[in-house]
Each structure stands twice: as C-alpha cells, then as structure tokens.
Design a protein around this motif. Structure first.
Motif, short mmCIF file in Angstrom:
data_model
loop_
_atom_site.label_atom_id
_atom_site.label_comp_id
_atom_site.label_asym_id
_atom_site.label_seq_id
_atom_site.Cartn_x
_atom_site.Cartn_y
_atom_site.Cartn_z
N ARG A 28 -1.18 -4.73 3.39
CA ARG A 28 -1.41 -3.58 4.53
C ARG A 28 -0.71 -4.05 5.62
O ARG A 28 -0.58 -5.03 6.14
CB ARG A 28 -2.48 -3.30 4.76
CG ARG A 28 -3.11 -2.61 3.12
CD ARG A 28 -5.09 -2.31 3.92
NE ARG A 28 -5.58 -1.63 2.34
CZ ARG A 28 -5.31 -0.67 1.19
NH1 ARG A 28 -4.00 0.15 1.87
NH2 ARG A 28 -5.66 -0.77 0.61
N TYR A 61 1.97 -8.19 8.72
CA TYR A 61 1.46 -7.95 6.75
C TYR A 61 0.15 -8.25 6.92
O TYR A 61 -0.16 -9.42 7.25
CB TYR A 61 1.40 -7.77 6.08
CG TYR A 61 2.76 -6.94 5.35
CD1 TYR A 61 4.34 -6.66 6.08
CD2 TYR A 61 3.03 -5.48 4.85
CE1 TYR A 61 5.42 -6.00 5.98
CE2 TYR A 61 3.82 -4.07 4.54
CZ TYR A 61 4.80 -4.70 5.21
OH TYR A 61 5.63 -3.82 5.33
N ASP A 82 0.52 -1.29 0.17
CA ASP A 82 0.21 -0.05 0.27
C ASP A 82 1.09 1.36 -0.11
O ASP A 82 0.92 2.29 -0.64
CB ASP A 82 -0.97 -0.21 1.30
CG ASP A 82 -0.20 -0.22 2.52
OD1 ASP A 82 -1.16 0.21 3.68
OD2 ASP A 82 0.75 -0.04 2.60
#
Lengths: 655, 212
Positions: A646, A611, A572
């Motif tokens: 993310r 993550y 991201d």
C-alpha cells in the motif's frame, strides 16, 4: 404331502452337466430346476404342491463368428439371457462393429412391403437386438464424420420397422452425434483461441496468477459434493467396451493410442484429485505443523464426506494422496493431527486394504449396492419407496485389473479356431456390474457449484519430483521428530524380521493396530537417503508453477531448517488483483522485498520508500510489517502467503 | 489342503502397460485361480510356493496391471515389496526407455535393499525386436541388476527369473537373519507355519495354458 420350503431350496437349482458340440459350436449344458406351469385352469387343492421340471439349458461357449452372430437373432434368450448383452458389450474385442452389422443386416436392405405385415420372427429379434445395442452402447456407432454404421442401421430400421422405437432411437443418435461434432468444432476453436491468448499472456508475465479462492477455502461438504458431481459425470459416461483388458491394457501401444478415452478421463480425474490434495497440503514451506495438520484434517473430513456420499473414487484418491510419500513423510504435521480425524483416517484407509485381493473394498461396494435395492423391494405396494442414497461410485481401477487378469488368463480362441465366448461371458459378469453401478449413479442430484469447480481446476498440478522436493523443504529428511507416527511405530529390526517371518497367513497383516494405515515395513533409513529422481520429464518441469521451480533450486536436500519460503505480493490499486511470487529468505528485510515486488510488478522508477508492506491475515485483517524489519521473521507464519503493498499517505511518486 | 512354507515374500511386477506383466505372472502360477471366484473376489492367481536352497518360500506377487495410470496407487505397493521385477517388452523401444523412469520410482519409493531384476519380455517375438539383448544387459549392468529375457508364450526363463529374484531376496534377508540370530539370540527359527487353505489355491483350471 407338504414339504418345508427350506428343503426345496436344499437342492441346487442349477447343475453343471457338461459340454455338447453341435455343428462346430460348443455349448455349456446345465440342468435347471424350474417351477412348472400348472396345466389345470382352476387352482384346486393341488395348489399346495409345487411342480418342478428339469430343463436342459444350453449356452453357447465357443463358436465361429458367423454362428455367434446368428445366435444374436436365433438364440433362445430366455434360456440364455446373458448372451446378447455379453456379445454387444465385448464384441469389439474379437470383431469390429461393421463386420457384425455386415453379417447381421441382410444384403437386401429390408423385407419387401408385404413382408412387413407379418414380420419374420428373426427380423423382430434383429430389430430388438439393434435397439438394445443403440441404447446400451451408442459409442459403438460413433464413427465421424459420416457414421456409416449408424446410417446403415438407420436405413435398415426405417424400412424394417418404420416409426418404431428402435428406428427413432437410431435417428436420434445420429442427430446427436452430428450436433456433438458441431459443438466440438466450436469448442476446439474457442480452446485454440484461449490457448493463444494464454500463451501471449504468459509471455508478458510468467508469474501472473489470477487470485481466486483456494479449494480448501470451501466447506467440507461443498468440496466433497463437487468431487462427486465430477466423478458421477465421468463414471456414468464410461464405455463398457473400453474397460476390457484387451482394450485398456494396450492403450499405450502405438495402435492403441487415444483408445479408451472415457476410461482415461476417470483416471485423469482421479489423478487430478490426488494432485489437488498434494499441492494444497504442500503449500508454504514455512507453515507451522499445526496449520498443515489442519489441512490434512480437512482432507480427512472431505474423504469422510465422500464415503457418506458413497463416492469411492474420490475417497480412494484422497486417501492415496495422503498416503503418498511426500505427504506421508511429514511427521510433524501428522503428529499435530487430532485424534478424531486420525481415527477416521485409519478407518477409511482400511476400506482399501489389499488383503485377500481387496476383499474389503469389494464387499463394501457390494453392500452399498445392495442397500439400494432391498428397501425398495420390500416396500409394500402403495407405500412410497424409502428414500435411498444414490450411488455408489466405485473406484474403477479394481475392475480394470480384474479385467486385465481375465484377459490374460483366458484364451481368445479355442481349439479349431473357435471364438472363446465363455471368456466374454466372464468379462460381461464384471462389465454388467459396472453398468449396474452406472445406472445407480444417475440418481445423484447434486447441484453443480461453478466456483468450487473453478477452484479445483485452478489448482496447479505438482510433478512427483516437485512434490517430493517441497516435502523435503517442509521437513528435511534428517529431521526426525520423536512423536511422529512413523517413529512411534518404528520397531526394532528384530521385531520387524520376526514379524516378517512369522506371518501366520499368506496375506500378512501389514497394519498393526494403531498404525497409520500405510506400509510399515519400510526401514526408516530408506527415507533419509532418497536418491535424486532420474529422468524428470521436461514437460513436467514446464508445467510447474514458476515459483516452485525457483524454490526447488534454492532448497537443497539435507538443509537443516526451512529458511526460505515463497510469498505472494500484490499491490492495492492493481485492478487485475494479480500477485507476484517472491522467494523470501531469512535474510530479507522490508526495503529489499518491496523493491523486488515493485520491479516484478513492472512499476517504473520504483520507490520502495513510498510503500508499506502488509501481510493479509484471515478475517480481512492486515499486519503491517515495520519498515526495516526482517520480513521472514516478522510475518505471521499462520497465513504466510499473501502480502499487499500500500502506498504511504503523502507519497509523491506516480503509481 | 494345508500349505506349509517357511517364509513369505512380496514381489512386485512393474513396467509399462502391455509389456506382458500379467502374462508372466499367469504363466508362472500356471493360471492357478478359481474361475468361480472371479465375480466375488476378482481374479487372483498371485501366490506360489517355491523351494530355494531347501527353504520353502511362499511368494505373493503383486500385479497392478490396469492401474498403471493411477499415479499414487502403484507406488503404495512399492513400500512393502521385497523384490521388484522391472519389465519391458523387447518389441517396444518405448517400454525399454521407460525402465529408467520405473527405476527412479523404485529408488524413491521402495525400501532400501529391495531386490530388483530386469526382464525383457516377449523374447519369442524375434521378428519384431526393437531392443537388443545387449541393450538389456547393459542397462541391467548399469543398475546392478540381473537380467533375463523371457517369454510367457514359450515358457522361456519364467521359472528361472522368479526363482532368481526369490533367491536374491532370500540372500538379502538371510544376512539380516543370521546377524540377528547371533546378536539377539532370539528364537527366530524360520517358522513352520500352517496355512489354511487359501482362496487363491485353485486346482480346477490349473491345466489351462496361458494365452498371450
């Protein structure tokens, strides 16, 4: 005595008379009935009569080159209007341009000044021939860097007809060529620079792919219009002489390499469109059939829009891609295509039926051409002409084959070593149609949309072998779905043979009503046992996107179900919006996938636990894949390709 | 003029451009085409009826010369062909090398059981020869094909090769046909068919020689 007008027409206006030979030149003689000019000054009651006279029309059929060149300036162009255009368009097949100029232009560069006052009619004809030549075939004069022929013509015209339109045209053309070269040089430098940069970039990370919208993300209208913009541009630039069978069919020989670039460009565009269809249909091996069917439908609608835009080039390209083996054999996807697009697809495909030597597409093209002229002609003066659609853009291949056939069938020279100009006239019949269509094309006024064009050019081409392998991963050969069009259509051996034996006509109908418009006589077993293609070109493999290569290696023909697919993972906070492609198997769980993605993204000391993996769904939605889930099964197959990593909130490690 | 034939086959000519495919075709059909049709339906000299073993075989020959570079176009014809000529030019090593690629295309796209024959064309250009006769024979052996060296200019092996391929196709389909008769007992006598005068059957220019 008044005659009904129909009776007048019953007599053929033209009649073949025979051949005549004069001074070693052979003429075709025809008799033509013409309205004669009435001699009387006042139109009296005799205006009711129609006067005819019969003219003997001679047209040069074969001669030596000197005689042909002489005909350019001395011929009766009212009697034989096709001579000059046919000569100019085809001369390169039998004599180089500079030879023609050598014979045409006097050795003395120009007439003496007093001669200019009363120009010899021969000079006038010569100037006019040069004028049409410059306008209709400017490429004949392109001979970089010096363009000696053009310079010669410029010099001649500047003395023979200073300030005239022809002279100006010649000067303009010369300037244009010179500017073009400068631009080309600059472009070449830029391209070289870009290539170098790209190479360096590629070394750094082979799987770098800039993410942009896919072509199919744009609307049907946008795609069809932009395809038409590109086709129009290329078709209108086709040099007629390059289409000649003697030029085009020898393009692959050593002497002919690099010839016919303008024709090549249209073929390359055609192939790029088919390739685009293939790669956009053959995406995501795990894509469920309804979604792939949706892609097929979208292409059908784009094809339909191309038809409406009268763009037969891209129309044919799209259809031929849909009919190509890798796409055609996807029975499950085709079975999921709705009835309406399927019926559109059949109708469109019928346009290009090969029966009667492609009579259908030829007729449709003629009708489309005609539809443009008639309303204009019928409009009364003062009434604004009806708005007529631009185009059509033809599929050039049919003309190319016709020209190759003509070139093969008719001899270049006749007895006595005379140039067979009759052959050139026949070629000109076809070339003039192309020229006519080119002029029609100019009336398109579609705006160019760079994002759509960029998406089109960003499409990575698939080699034939890759397409086929992908297709077999999507639907393994052994699988046969009972509802597929092919199976539905599959007829018993008995029926096939009887059909084969009892075709009523030489041109047997290959499409049964209700069939998919694609060859049907193929036995279904042929599909199941396709051999590994031989001789794959190294260049094709190199050009392949990296992920396809890896996919192709892991998927074997005969595999029962697709248990692998390629996903694209980005991170991201990556400013470049780059993604890495990862081969996902049915065994892969989240931590492993995240680790591989992080490694591929070159993160130092990757910490998979920090993550989370999200699948990007349409409409800006995201699907969180739970930490220990099997990614292959957890992901939504509807939009399988794209994932984003993310960082979990509160994670410690540096990005 | 009514034409009669017993069976119709489709044959396809493939190979690099410039190897003389159209020349072969045009020589074989004696330039049988109507010049008046050129502007309306294009040049079409692709049909010929020959007699093999007492059977009148109408052969339709597809030649996509000029369209070799359109990647998807030629392949559409493969699927409906019963016999394929793979043509190279004996004066072009490159065209010979490319036969491999053409064969792989055929294997991939043509129906199983399609009959193939290898042709080394332009055999009259002996002084320019780059591909030996033996090389042709060997390649043909490797792929299990018959092999002919032909010349459209000297009319060498033109009829022979077309007849041979037709024979092969006929044989391949006769087997099926015989089997079918035995099993299905279906009335499948080779149809005696009337054919209306085909547009492709011209007589006007048939005396013309092929110029290659």
């Amino acid at each position: 005595m008044e005659r009904p007008p129909g009776k007048e027409l019953a007599l053929a206006p033209l009649q073949e008379w025979g051949e005549e030979e004069v001074d070693g030149a052979v003429y075709n003689v025809t008799l033509r009935r013409q309205h004669s000019q009435r001699p009387g000054p006042d139109p009296g009651p005799s205006a009711d009569f129609v006067h005819y006279r019969t003219c003997k029309v001679r047209a040069l059929r074969a001669a030596r080159i000197e005689r042909l060149v002489l005909e350019l300036v001395q011929g009766d162009h009212e009697q034989d209007p096709a001579f000059v255009p046919a000569f100019l368009a085809t001369h390169r097949a039998f004599i180089p341009t500079d030879h023609v100029l050598g014979l045409l232009l006097p050795l003395r560069q120009a007439p003496r000044p007093q001669g200019l006052v009363r120009l010899h009619s021969g000079y006038r004809a010569l100037i006019s021939v040069l004028g049409s030549w410059l306008l209709d075939h400017p490429q004949d004069f392109k001979d970089p860097p010096a363009h000696p022929n053009l310079v010669r013509v410029c010099t001649f015209l500047s003395v023979a007809a200073p300030g005239g339109a022809e002279s100006q045209e010649a000067e303009r053309l010369l300037k244009h060529f010179q500017e073009e070269e400068e631009e080309e040089e600059e472009e070449e430098e830029e391209v070289a620079k870009k290539l170098q940069e790209e190479e360096e970039g590629a070394k750094e990370e082979e799987e770098h792919v800039k993410e942009g919208p896919e072509l199919l993300d744009f609307s049907v209208d946008e795609v069809a219009e932009q395809l038409t913009v590109m086709d129009m541009e290329l078709f209108s630039q086709v040099c007629l002489g390059e289409c000649l069978g003697s030029v085009w069919s020898h393009r692959d020989k050593a002497v002919g390499r690099g010839t016919a670039p303008s024709v090549r460009a249209t073929v390359a565009q055609f192939n790029a469109v088919t390739s685009c269809v293939l790669s956009s249909v053959l995406v995501g091996p795990g894509l469920p059939p309804p979604y792939r069917a949706h892609r097929l439908e979208k292409w059908i609608f784009i094809a339909q829009r191309c038809r409406e835009l009268r763009n037969f080039s891209s129309l044919r390209a799209i259809l031929s891609a849909l009919q190509s083996n890798p796409v055609y054999r996807l029975k499950r996807s085709w079975a999921a295509v709705s009835r309406e697009p399927l019926s559109i697809y059949r109708k469109l495909s019928n346009i290009f039926s090969d029966e009667n030597n492609h009579l259908n597409s030829r007729e449709i093209l003629s009708q489309e051409e005609a539809s443009l002229t008639s309303p204009e002609e019928e409009t009364a003066p003062g009434v604004p002409p009806l708005k007529v659609p631009p185009g059509p853009i033809p599929y050039l291949g049919t003309f190319l084959t016709d020209l190759v056939m003509l070139d093969t069938a008719l001899p270049d020279r006749l007895e006595g070593d005379l140039i067979n100009f009759e052959k050139r006239r026949k070629e000109w019949e076809i070339l003039s149609r192309i020229q006519h269509l080119q002029r029609r094309c100019m009336s398109y006024s579609l705006p160019s949309r760079p994002p759509v064009l960029a998406a089109f050019h960003a499409q990575r081409p698939l080699s034939e072998e890759q397409s086929y392998r992908l297709s077999r991963v999507i639907e393994p050969p052994a699988a046969s779905c009972p509802s597929s069009p092919r199976i539905r259509r599959r007829i018993s051996l008995t029926k096939r043979l009887s059909a084969k034996l009892s075709r009523e006509r030489g041109f047997s109908p290959s499409h049964q009503p209700g069939d998919l418009p694609s060859p049907t006589v193929t036995s279904s077993s042929a599909q199941g046992t396709v051999e590994q293609p031989l001789g794959t070109k190294v260049s094709e493999l190199r050009a392949a996107p990296a992920f396809l290569g890896s996919l192709a290696q892991t998927s074997h023909p005969g595999q029962r179900t697709p248990d692998a697919c390629v996903i694209r993972v980005s991170i991201d906070h990556d400013p470049g919006n780059l993604y890495r492609s990862i081969l996902l198997t049915s065994q892969d769980k989240v931590p492993g996938v995240v680790l591989r993605a992080l490694q591929k993204l070159h993160l130092e000391q990757p910490q998979p636990r920090d993550y989370q993996l999200f699948q990007v769904l349409p409409g800006d939605r995201e699907l969180l894949i739970p930490d220990n889930a099997n990614v292959f099964y957890a992901m939504s197959p509807a939009s399988p390709g794209d994932f984003v990593l993310r960082k979990k909130e509160g994670a410690q490690s540096p990005p | 003029m009514a034409k009669q034939y017993d069976v119709l086959f489709r044959l396809l000519l493939i190979g690099d451009s410039g190897v003389g495919k159209t020349c072969l075709l045009c020589r074989f059909t004696d330039n049988e085409f109507h010049s008046s049709h050129i502007s309306t339906i294009g040049v079409d000299f692709k049909m010929k009826t020959i007699e093999v073993d007492g059977i009148k075989v109408r052969i339709q020959i597809w030649d996509t010369a000029g369209q070799e570079r359109y990647q998807t176009i030629t392949k559409q014809y493969y699927r409906r062909a019963q016999g394929i000529f793979l043509v190279y030019d004996i004066s072009s090593e490159r065209s010979y090398q490319h036969i491999m690629k053409w064969v792989s295309d055929v294997d991939e796209y043509a129906p199983e059981g399609v009959q193939k024959i290898l042709i080394g064309n332009k055999a009259d250009e002996e002084q320019k020869r780059q591909v030996g006769r033996e090389q042709g024979q060997q390649l043909a052996r490797e792929y299990g094909m018959d092999f002919f060296e032909t010349s459209a200019c000297t009319n060498l092996n033109i009829k022979e090769s077309f007849t041979r391929l037709t024979e092969l196709v006929l044989q391949a389909h006769k087997k099926e046909l015989d089997g079918l008769r035995a099993h299905a007992r279906e009335e499948l006598a080779l149809a005696e068919l009337e054919e209306k005068d085909s547009k492709t059957e011209g007589t006007g220019n048939s005396s013309k020689n092929c110029w290659c």
